[in-house]
Design a protein around this motif. Structure first.
Motif, PDB file in Angstrom:
ATOM      1  N   TYR A  60     -32.732  -9.583  34.743  1.00 37.71           N
ATOM      2  CA  TYR A  60     -31.394 -10.017  35.287  1.00 37.71           C
ATOM      3  C   TYR A  60     -31.263 -11.460  35.966  1.00 37.71           C
ATOM      4  O   TYR A  60     -32.420 -12.255  36.257  1.00 37.71           O
ATOM      5  CB  TYR A  60     -31.324  -8.882  36.508  1.00 37.71           C
ATOM      6  N   VAL A  61     -30.088 -11.873  36.039  1.00 33.46           N
ATOM      7  CA  VAL A  61     -29.608 -13.202  36.829  1.00 33.46           C
ATOM      8  C   VAL A  61     -30.094 -12.828  38.185  1.00 33.46           C
ATOM      9  O   VAL A  61     -29.943 -11.745  38.642  1.00 33.46           O
ATOM     10  CB  VAL A  61     -28.490 -13.601  36.225  1.00 33.46           C
ATOM     11  N   GLU A  62     -30.428 -13.980  38.876  1.00 29.20           N
ATOM     12  CA  GLU A  62     -30.993 -13.606  40.300  1.00 29.20           C
ATOM     13  C   GLU A  62     -29.817 -13.260  40.976  1.00 29.20           C
ATOM     14  O   GLU A  62     -29.996 -12.270  42.196  1.00 29.20           O
ATOM     15  CB  GLU A  62     -31.408 -15.175  40.776  1.00 29.20           C
ATOM     16  N   SER A  63     -28.627 -13.689  40.817  1.00 35.48           N
ATOM     17  CA  SER A  63     -27.509 -13.177  41.712  1.00 35.48           C
ATOM     18  C   SER A  63     -27.159 -11.593  41.694  1.00 35.48           C
ATOM     19  O   SER A  63     -26.510 -11.132  42.657  1.00 35.48           O
ATOM     20  CB  SER A  63     -26.068 -13.931  41.610  1.00 35.48           C
ATOM     21  N   VAL A  64     -27.711 -10.977  40.818  1.00 31.78           N
ATOM     22  CA  VAL A  64     -27.431  -9.323  40.572  1.00 31.78           C
ATOM     23  C   VAL A  64     -28.743  -8.602  40.797  1.00 31.78           C
ATOM     24  O   VAL A  64     -28.774  -7.392  41.038  1.00 31.78           O
ATOM     25  CB  VAL A  64     -26.813  -9.178  39.367  1.00 31.78           C
ATOM     26  N   LYS A  65     -29.861  -9.297  41.056  1.00 34.22           N
ATOM     27  CA  LYS A  65     -31.053  -8.528  41.152  1.00 34.22           C
ATOM     28  C   LYS A  65     -31.113  -7.674  42.327  1.00 34.22           C
ATOM     29  O   LYS A  65     -30.623  -8.124  43.545  1.00 34.22           O
ATOM     30  CB  LYS A  65     -32.327  -9.570  41.049  1.00 34.22           C
ATOM     31  N   GLY A  66     -31.333  -6.436  42.347  1.00 35.78           N
ATOM     32  CA  GLY A  66     -31.327  -5.409  43.381  1.00 35.78           C
ATOM     33  C   GLY A  66     -30.032  -4.844  43.538  1.00 35.78           C
ATOM     34  O   GLY A  66     -29.822  -3.832  44.381  1.00 35.78           O
ATOM     35  N   ARG A  67     -28.983  -5.152  42.806  1.00 33.56           N
ATOM     36  CA  ARG A  67     -27.801  -4.547  43.071  1.00 33.56           C
ATOM     37  C   ARG A  67     -27.278  -4.013  41.707  1.00 33.56           C
ATOM     38  O   ARG A  67     -26.608  -3.056  41.726  1.00 33.56           O
ATOM     39  CB  ARG A  67     -26.692  -5.724  43.327  1.00 33.56           C
ATOM     40  N   PHE A  68     -27.647  -4.785  40.307  1.00 32.00           N
ATOM     41  CA  PHE A  68     -27.179  -4.310  39.099  1.00 32.00           C
ATOM     42  C   PHE A  68     -28.296  -3.658  38.445  1.00 32.00           C
ATOM     43  O   PHE A  68     -29.646  -3.876  38.626  1.00 32.00           O
ATOM     44  CB  PHE A  68     -26.566  -5.365  38.360  1.00 32.00           C
ATOM     45  N   THR A  69     -28.010  -2.430  37.586  1.00 32.68           N
ATOM     46  CA  THR A  69     -29.124  -1.985  36.635  1.00 32.68           C
ATOM     47  C   THR A  69     -28.582  -1.624  35.415  1.00 32.68           C
ATOM     48  O   THR A  69     -27.469  -1.083  35.160  1.00 32.68           O
ATOM     49  CB  THR A  69     -29.818  -0.699  37.235  1.00 32.68           C
ATOM     50  N   ILE A  70     -29.479  -2.146  34.381  1.00 34.17           N
ATOM     51  CA  ILE A  70     -29.148  -1.682  33.133  1.00 34.17           C
ATOM     52  C   ILE A  70     -29.886  -0.753  32.658  1.00 34.17           C
ATOM     53  O   ILE A  70     -30.969  -0.646  32.892  1.00 34.17           O
ATOM     54  CB  ILE A  70     -29.226  -3.297  32.020  1.00 34.17           C
ATOM     55  N   SER A  71     -29.326   0.044  31.733  1.00 35.77           N
ATOM     56  CA  SER A  71     -29.927   1.124  31.110  1.00 35.77           C
ATOM     57  C   SER A  71     -29.493   1.601  29.726  1.00 35.77           C
ATOM     58  O   SER A  71     -28.321   1.013  29.355  1.00 35.77           O
ATOM     59  CB  SER A  71     -29.891   2.535  32.085  1.00 35.77           C
ATOM     60  N   ARG A  72     -30.035   2.355  28.928  1.00 31.78           N
ATOM     61  CA  ARG A  72     -29.471   2.528  27.835  1.00 31.78           C
ATOM     62  C   ARG A  72     -29.850   4.027  27.153  1.00 31.78           C
ATOM     63  O   ARG A  72     -30.899   4.616  27.858  1.00 31.78           O
ATOM     64  CB  ARG A  72     -30.129   1.600  26.493  1.00 31.78           C
ATOM     65  N   ASP A  73     -29.165   4.708  26.565  1.00 33.80           N
ATOM     66  CA  ASP A  73     -29.376   6.081  25.855  1.00 33.80           C
ATOM     67  C   ASP A  73     -29.287   5.967  24.469  1.00 33.80           C
ATOM     68  O   ASP A  73     -28.045   5.912  23.884  1.00 33.80           O
ATOM     69  CB  ASP A  73     -28.457   6.915  26.529  1.00 33.80           C
ATOM     70  N   ASN A  74     -30.515   5.817  23.703  1.00 34.90           N
ATOM     71  CA  ASN A  74     -30.502   5.345  22.305  1.00 34.90           C
ATOM     72  C   ASN A  74     -29.885   6.657  21.536  1.00 34.90           C
ATOM     73  O   ASN A  74     -29.635   6.485  20.437  1.00 34.90           O
ATOM     74  CB  ASN A  74     -31.927   5.212  22.066  1.00 34.90           C
ATOM     75  N   ALA A  75     -30.249   7.824  21.875  1.00 30.01           N
ATOM     76  CA  ALA A  75     -29.809   9.127  21.211  1.00 30.01           C
ATOM     77  C   ALA A  75     -28.428   9.141  21.196  1.00 30.01           C
ATOM     78  O   ALA A  75     -27.644   9.584  20.203  1.00 30.01           O
ATOM     79  CB  ALA A  75     -30.144  10.172  22.099  1.00 30.01           C
TER      80      ALA A  75
END
Lengths: 116, 111
Positions: A60-75
């Motif tokens: 993550y870029v520093e400005s969003v760390k701790g606030r934004f979360t990326i996830s994925r569902d490959n199925a």
């Protein structure tokens, strides 16, 4: 044809949360790093972060760390961006892109407006 | 303020060759490859050049990229009216914990 379709944007008050989604089609989603890039009105793009094929690595870029979360569902061929503790300067069009550091393909974007 | 510096504007007449620059540093352009993106009005950016000088399929060979040291350039030859757009350079930056940096963009006007 590679298609990336974002959704989930909207207007939210400062401190609020949203979950953005990106539906991918036309390629082997599970074989690619995916990224989020945002663009504030009248500004250049800003890389938000990326996620490895199996979700085991995220950056993550520093400005969003701790606030934004990326996830994925490959199925389901879905990429997500959970955005919390939103601030006015998070107002932007959020794009889903394919690739680790090179945004090879872009979606049309979803607009997030943070305002009271 | 972007760490990758681009001139805010450029212009040319149809058929001309125009170039635009992107200046960075040792932690980004100096050690990593450069990508260029084209953003037509009201649309999402599109990858134009990757790995300093490679064109994705479908991008006309009128577009070319180059790099020297900590600076990169995008050249457009045979300028066309549909080339009027914003152009952004980007590169991975190794400082802090790593990030992709975008330049502030150059708005190209076709006169």
């Amino acid at each position: 044809e590679v298609q990336l379709v974002e959704s989930g944007g909207g207007m939210v008050q400062p401190g609020g949360s949203l979950r953005l989604s990106c539906a991918a089609s036309g390629f082997g989603f599970g074989n690619y790093w995916m990224s989020w890039v945002r663009q504030a009105p009248g500004k250049g793009p800003e890389w938000v972060g990326n996620i490895k094929q199996d979700g085991s690595e995220k950056y993550y870029v520093e400005s969003v760390k701790g606030r934004f979360t990326i996830s994925r569902d490959n199925a389901k061929n879905l990429l997500y961006l959970q955005v919390n503790s939103l601030r006015a300067d998070d107002t932007a069009v959020y794009y889903c892109t394919r690739g680790r550091t090179t945004a090879e393909h872009w979606g049309q974007g979803t607009l997030v407006i943070v305002s009271s | 303020q972007s760490v990758l510096t681009q001139p805010p504007s450029a212009s040319g007449t149809p058929g001309q060759r125009v170039t635009m620059s992107c200046s960075g540093g040792s932690s980004n352009i100096g050690r990593n490859t450069v990508n260029w993106y084209q953003q037509l009005p009201g649309t999402a950016p599109k990858l134009l050049i990757y790995n300093d000088n490679q064109r994705p399929s479908g991008v006309p060979d009128r577009f070319s990229g180059s790099k020297s040291g900590t600076s990169a350039s995008l050249a457009i030859s045979g300028l066309q009216s549909e080339d009027e757009a914003d152009y952004y350079c980007a590169a991975w930056d190794d400082s802090l914990s790593g990030r992709v940096l975008f330049g502030g963009g150059t708005k190209l006007t076709v006169l």
